[in-house]
Design a protein around this motif. Structure first.
Motif, short mmCIF file in Angstrom:
data_model
loop_
_atom_site.label_atom_id
_atom_site.label_comp_id
_atom_site.label_asym_id
_atom_site.label_seq_id
_atom_site.Cartn_x
_atom_site.Cartn_y
_atom_site.Cartn_z
N LYS A 96 0.84 -1.20 0.00
CA LYS A 96 0.00 0.00 0.00
C LYS A 96 0.87 1.26 0.00
O LYS A 96 0.60 2.22 -0.72
N ILE A 97 1.93 1.25 0.79
CA ILE A 97 2.86 2.38 0.85
C ILE A 97 3.56 2.56 -0.50
O ILE A 97 3.69 3.68 -1.01
N ALA A 136 2.53 1.50 -3.50
CA ALA A 136 1.57 1.94 -4.51
C ALA A 136 1.31 3.45 -4.38
O ALA A 136 1.25 4.15 -5.39
N ASN A 137 1.22 3.93 -3.17
CA ASN A 137 1.04 5.36 -2.93
C ASN A 137 2.24 6.15 -3.46
O ASN A 137 2.08 7.19 -4.10
N HIS A 138 3.43 5.64 -3.20
CA HIS A 138 4.65 6.29 -3.70
C HIS A 138 4.64 6.35 -5.23
O HIS A 138 4.96 7.40 -5.82
N GLN A 154 2.09 6.31 -7.22
CA GLN A 154 1.07 7.28 -7.67
C GLN A 154 1.57 8.71 -7.55
O GLN A 154 1.30 9.54 -8.42
N LYS A 155 2.28 8.99 -6.48
CA LYS A 155 2.74 10.36 -6.23
C LYS A 155 3.94 10.78 -7.07
O LYS A 155 4.02 11.92 -7.51
N ARG A 181 4.69 3.81 -14.59
CA ARG A 181 3.75 2.88 -13.95
C ARG A 181 3.17 1.92 -14.99
O ARG A 181 3.05 0.72 -14.73
N ALA A 238 1.96 -4.18 -5.02
CA ALA A 238 1.80 -2.74 -5.19
C ALA A 238 1.29 -2.41 -6.60
O ALA A 238 0.37 -1.60 -6.76
N GLN A 286 -2.34 -3.04 -7.09
CA GLN A 286 -3.21 -2.02 -6.49
C GLN A 286 -3.40 -0.82 -7.41
O GLN A 286 -4.34 -0.05 -7.24
N LEU A 287 -2.53 -0.65 -8.40
CA LEU A 287 -2.63 0.48 -9.31
C LEU A 287 -3.67 0.26 -10.39
O LEU A 287 -4.09 1.21 -11.04
#
Length: 72
Positions: A31-32, A34-36, A38-39, A46, A67, A70-71
């Motif tokens: 989750k961490i 995937a967030n990275h 995205q940002k 990606r 990860a 999750q995208l």
């Protein structure tokens, strides 16, 4: 994107996953990560990694695979 570029992206992604895995489950770390992604990663980066995963992604760690999943 060349094979060298794919290898570099795989290496970076696995390194991000490994650097965030301290005392966390694979799911929490994914989750961490995937967030990275995205940002901070360009859409094209990606997309290349999700395409690589769809083609089996043999060099990706389990956390990296989670990860990227999750995208989608």
């Amino acid at each position: 994107m060349s094979g060298t570029q794919i290898n570099n992206l795989v290496s970076m992604l696995n390194q991000i996953a490994n650097n965030n895995n301290y005392k966390k489950t694979d799911e929490e770390t994914a989750k961490i990560v995937a967030n990275h992604l995205q940002k901070f990663w360009a859409v094209s980066m990606r997309n290349k990694m999700t395409q690589y995963l769809a083609e089996d992604g043999p060099e990706l760690t389990n956390v990296s695979k989670l990860a990227l999943a999750q995208l989608k």
